[in-house]
Design a protein around this motif. Structure first.
Motif, PDB file in Angstrom:
ATOM      1  N   ASN A   1      74.257  94.846  16.022  1.00 10.81           N
ATOM      2  CA  ASN A   1      74.765  95.410  17.265  1.00 10.81           C
ATOM      3  C   ASN A   1      75.927  96.348  16.988  1.00 10.81           C
ATOM      4  O   ASN A   1      76.040  97.399  17.589  1.00 10.81           O
ATOM      5  N   GLU A   2      76.764  95.931  16.047  1.00  7.67           N
ATOM      6  CA  GLU A   2      77.923  96.743  15.707  1.00  7.67           C
ATOM      7  C   GLU A   2      77.488  98.108  15.185  1.00  7.67           C
ATOM      8  O   GLU A   2      78.027  99.134  15.559  1.00  7.67           O
ATOM      9  N   LYS A   3      76.449  98.096  14.336  1.00  3.63           N
ATOM     10  CA  LYS A   3      75.940  99.321  13.756  1.00  3.63           C
ATOM     11  C   LYS A   3      75.370 100.214  14.858  1.00  3.63           C
ATOM     12  O   LYS A   3      75.621 101.409  14.903  1.00  3.63           O
ATOM     13  N   LEU A   4      74.612  99.574  15.741  1.00  2.02           N
ATOM     14  CA  LEU A   4      74.010 100.282  16.874  1.00  2.02           C
ATOM     15  C   LEU A   4      75.098 100.932  17.714  1.00  2.02           C
ATOM     16  O   LEU A   4      75.000 102.080  18.138  1.00  2.02           O
ATOM     17  N   GLN A   5      76.154 100.156  17.924  1.00  2.00           N
ATOM     18  CA  GLN A   5      77.276 100.629  18.721  1.00  2.00           C
ATOM     19  C   GLN A   5      77.912 101.868  18.075  1.00  2.00           C
ATOM     20  O   GLN A   5      78.150 102.877  18.738  1.00  2.00           O
ATOM     21  N   THR A   6      78.132 101.763  16.755  1.00  2.00           N
ATOM     22  CA  THR A   6      78.737 102.874  16.026  1.00  2.00           C
ATOM     23  C   THR A   6      77.902 104.134  16.192  1.00  2.00           C
ATOM     24  O   THR A   6      78.425 105.222  16.462  1.00  2.00           O
ATOM     25  N   ILE A   7      76.594 103.973  16.012  1.00  2.00           N
ATOM     26  CA  ILE A   7      75.704 105.136  16.096  1.00  2.00           C
ATOM     27  C   ILE A   7      75.724 105.724  17.505  1.00  2.00           C
ATOM     28  O   ILE A   7      75.856 106.934  17.690  1.00  2.00           O
ATOM     29  N   SER A   8      75.639 104.857  18.507  1.00  2.00           N
ATOM     30  CA  SER A   8      75.570 105.394  19.871  1.00  2.00           C
ATOM     31  C   SER A   8      76.882 106.078  20.273  1.00  2.00           C
ATOM     32  O   SER A   8      76.866 107.117  20.923  1.00  2.00           O
ATOM     33  N   VAL A   9      78.002 105.495  19.849  1.00  2.00           N
ATOM     34  CA  VAL A   9      79.281 106.150  20.148  1.00  2.00           C
ATOM     35  C   VAL A   9      79.336 107.520  19.477  1.00  2.00           C
ATOM     36  O   VAL A   9      79.769 108.511  20.078  1.00  2.00           O
ATOM     37  N   GLY A  10      78.828 107.591  18.229  1.00  2.00           N
ATOM     38  CA  GLY A  10      78.803 108.865  17.512  1.00  2.00           C
ATOM     39  C   GLY A  10      77.977 109.909  18.254  1.00  2.00           C
ATOM     40  O   GLY A  10      78.387 111.067  18.381  1.00  2.00           O
ATOM     41  N   ILE A  11      76.810 109.480  18.744  1.00  2.00           N
ATOM     42  CA  ILE A  11      75.930 110.416  19.453  1.00  2.00           C
ATOM     43  C   ILE A  11      76.600 110.904  20.735  1.00  2.00           C
ATOM     44  O   ILE A  11      76.602 112.103  21.037  1.00  2.00           O
ATOM     45  N   VAL A  12      77.186 109.964  21.473  1.00  2.00           N
ATOM     46  CA  VAL A  12      77.866 110.349  22.713  1.00  2.00           C
ATOM     47  C   VAL A  12      78.987 111.339  22.417  1.00  2.00           C
ATOM     48  O   VAL A  12      79.141 112.357  23.101  1.00  2.00           O
ATOM     49  N   SER A  13      79.752 111.059  21.359  1.00  2.00           N
ATOM     50  CA  SER A  13      80.879 111.917  20.997  1.00  2.00           C
ATOM     51  C   SER A  13      80.406 113.333  20.643  1.00  2.00           C
ATOM     52  O   SER A  13      80.989 114.330  21.065  1.00  2.00           O
ATOM     53  N   LEU A  14      79.307 113.410  19.846  1.00  2.00           N
ATOM     54  CA  LEU A  14      78.764 114.716  19.469  1.00  2.00           C
ATOM     55  C   LEU A  14      78.284 115.471  20.702  1.00  2.00           C
ATOM     56  O   LEU A  14      78.549 116.677  20.856  1.00  2.00           O
ATOM     57  N   SER A  15      77.576 114.762  21.607  1.00  2.00           N
ATOM     58  CA  SER A  15      77.063 115.404  22.818  1.00  2.00           C
ATOM     59  C   SER A  15      78.222 115.954  23.642  1.00  2.00           C
ATOM     60  O   SER A  15      78.128 117.039  24.215  1.00  2.00           O
ATOM     61  N   PHE A  16      79.295 115.193  23.667  1.00  2.00           N
ATOM     62  CA  PHE A  16      80.468 115.619  24.415  1.00  2.00           C
ATOM     63  C   PHE A  16      81.019 116.926  23.836  1.00  2.00           C
ATOM     64  O   PHE A  16      81.349 117.862  24.574  1.00  2.00           O
ATOM     65  N   GLY A  17      81.075 117.024  22.515  1.00  2.00           N
ATOM     66  CA  GLY A  17      81.545 118.230  21.847  1.00  2.00           C
ATOM     67  C   GLY A  17      80.664 119.429  22.188  1.00  2.00           C
ATOM     68  O   GLY A  17      81.159 120.523  22.480  1.00  2.00           O
ATOM     69  N   ILE A  18      79.346 119.197  22.157  1.00  2.00           N
ATOM     70  CA  ILE A  18      78.401 120.282  22.471  1.00  2.00           C
ATOM     71  C   ILE A  18      78.576 120.710  23.932  1.00  2.00           C
ATOM     72  O   ILE A  18      78.534 121.899  24.252  1.00  2.00           O
TER      73      ILE A  18
END
Lengths: 316, 283
Positions: free
Chosen positions: A61-78
């Motif tokens: 779950n922790e790994k999943l969380q890390t990945i999803s936060v990363g994706i959200v953060s990147l989308s926010f930048g875009i």
């Protein structure tokens, strides 16, 4: 009889370990608000839900969380990028001529059917592979040779300190003068970028080898070379691995500079060429390709080093 | 009385035909160890002579910084005496070697090797075939009762388990002597007691000479045949006490009259030393 006593001591030890583990679980159950969850799980699914499974699933779950936060953060930048270009943001930083994410995306998609584009990428990857491999072999060798001896360190470090801050671009004229072919000067510049972090991290790792482990090995009968293979190198490996990752990143960084020399191929050349043609979307495509490939190759290096560093995660 | 484990081990491993009773004599002969020179000169050990018979369990007891570890290191071969010499079985010690097993205070297992590989390392260096190394390592793991964790890495083990593996690793070379530098100093009191008993069992099984450095009076009395008390600056042996407690030792003996009397004697020696050091600093 003595054997029996030993056995008994051994068993006692094992029991205390078990006890403390169970105790830890129990107390965690008492104190934390998660206790209800743990209990309900053990009640409903009473089959084989052990503590280990619990840790593993929460890790996933922790790994999943890390990945999803990363994706959200990147989308926010875009999104910010998109908004800045959409409204022609111009306050100190000017976005009026910056291509929008959609134009860059469109340019990227249009290249996907283009064989030339893949050639650029493949040639760059080949240069990286070549330059990086030489840097790894040379960097680790030098680092290890120099790391164990204070005198050798004192002789080599000044070179490293002086050459290291020189940016890859500054090497272009000399590289062209020094090397017989264009290709070799590009590889040279890329190689230099990777070399220094690898040397420095190797030296650091070797220098930090715990002296007690060297003493232990010597008292077990290890000669110089055996101390090196069984103690110094493995002790330095975590630091070497870090150097390999950093070196990989910097070699991509240097590659772009090197490929300015190239008159034909390479993703750095592609980017530079787009600049001279005033093709702004392609500049960003080239930049993002370099960023993506750099990330991917650094990740692969990490993956390759992982089996050798498996012991590391148990260290406290 | 030797169990199957050890006699089996001896069969595979014993290189010399000499009787085990003749192995493990330590002679420290007029040894001085001086660090630095001029105004920073520090006499860690001053003209010290000690004779230890094969199979003896000797503790060197003293306050921290009294040079007891330095003395042990000179037997191990890490430190060269400034004058005098150290002999083990009539051979002058010039460098560290597998004939002297070493157990350190800090955890010194190779963290990248499994427990099994740690123990097999010495035999491997000694040139035994991989299958011989395996069997030696398995034998010693069984001896310390840790066969189950053969494939674990040291980082996964408790401090006590790590030190047990450390002892097994040192013994797997079939050394003449076992040198121990405050090996249980970092362990909690409960584990330390168990380790002391465990060590005595191993010692009686092997009949190996042990030179054990500690600053813990109870530990020294519980373990040793003989206690050498060292004074500090300059380091030298000021008392050589015989421990007459019967063996096998048990923790209950700690309340016996002999034990208490011996403890008082040790403490008074150490106290006199500390007072001297305290007053020297005062002036």
């Amino acid at each position: 009889m003595n054997g029996a006593v030993l056995e008994k001591i051994a068993n006692n030890d094992a029991e205390t370990v078990n006890d403390s583990a169970v105790g830890g679980l129990k107390s965690a159950g008492k104190n934390s608000p998660d206790s209800a969850v743990i209990q309900s799980v053990t009640n409903t699914d009473s089959e084989n839900f052990s503590f280990k499974d619990f840790v593993l699933s929460s890790l996933k779950n922790e790994k999943l969380q890390t990945i999803s936060v990363g994706i959200v953060s990147l989308s926010f930048g875009i999104l910010i990028w998109h908004l800045a270009t959409l409204y022609n943001f111009n306050y100190f930083i000017n976005f009026e001529n910056v291509p929008s994410p959609t134009t860059v995306g469109a340019a990227f998609l249009s290249h996907l059917g283009d064989a030339e584009f893949y050639k650029h990428i493949l040639i760059s990857m080949r240069r990286i592979l070549f330059a990086y491999s030489i840097a790894v072999v040379l960097g680790v060798t030098i680092g290890v040779l120099v790391g164990r001896s204070r005198i050798a360190r004192a002789a080599v470090l000044p070179y490293i300190e002086v050459i290291r801050p020189i940016p890859a671009v500054a090497w272009i004229p000399l590289a062209i003068l020094m090397w017989p072919t264009e290709e070799s000067s590009i590889v040279y510049i890329t190689f230099l970028g990777a070399l220094f972090p690898i040397i420095l991290n190797t030296i650091h790792g070797v220098k930090e080898t715990p002296e007690v482990l060297v003493r232990a090995a010597v008292s077990l009968g290890a000669k110089k070379m055996e101390v090196f293979w069984h103690v110094v190198l493995p002790a330095a490996l975590p630091s070497i691995a870090a150097g390999l990752s950093i070196g990989m990143g910097i070699s991509w960084f240097s590659l772009l500079a090197g490929e300015i020399i190239s008159g034909q191929y390479g993703i750095g050349y592609f980017t530079w060429d787009a600049y001279s043609m005033i093709n702004y979307p392609d500049i960003v495509v080239g930049m993002l390709i370099i960023g993506g490939l750099g990330t991917l190759s650094t990740y692969l290096i990490g993956l390759m080093m992982r089996p050798a560093l498996r012991w590391k995660k148990f260290q406290r | 009385m030797k169990t199957g484990v050890v006699s089996m081990h001896e069969k595979i491993f014993r290189k010399e035909t000499s009787d085990a009773k003749e192995r493990g004599k330590i002679e420290i002969d007029e040894v001085s160890i001086v660090f630095g020179s001029g105004p920073t000169e520090n006499i860690a050990v001053q003209e010290t002579s000690i004779n230890i018979s094969p199979g003896e369990f000797v503790c060197i007891l003293g306050p921290s910084g009294c040079g007891k570890s330095t003395l042990l290191n000179s037997v191990a071969g890490y430190v060269k005496p400034s004058s005098g010499r150290v002999l083990v079985d009539n051979e002058v010690i010039t460098e560290p070697g597998p004939d002297r097993g070493m157990v350190f205070q800090q955890y010194s297992l190779f963290p990248w090797k499994t427990v099994h590989q740690n123990i097999a390392f010495g035999p491997k260096l000694a040139g035994y075939t991989p299958s011989q190394c395996d069997s030696i390592a398995s034998t010693f793991l069984a001896m310390i009762g840790l066969s189950k964790i053969a494939k674990s890495f040291p980082g996964e083990l408790s401090g006590g388990m790590q030190q047990r593996v450390g002892i097994a690793r040192a013994l797997a070379n079939y050394p003449r002597v076992l040198l121990m530098d405050e090996p249980f100093g970092a362990l909690d009191a409960q584990t330390r007691l168990m380790m002391q008993e465990s060590l005595l069992n191993i010692w009686s099984e092997f009949g190996i000479t042990v030179l054990f450095v500690t600053h813990d009076v109870d530990e020294a009395i519980f373990l040793a045949d003989r206690i050498l008390i060292m004074s500090s600056s300059p380091g030298s042996v000021i008392a050589d006490l015989n421990v007459a407690l019967e063996r096998p030792r048990s923790p209950e003996m700690a309340t016996s009259t002999e034990f208490v009397a011996l403890k008082k004697e040790c403490l008074s020696h150490i106290r006199a030393q500390s007072l001297k050091a305290f007053e020297e600093v005062g002036h």
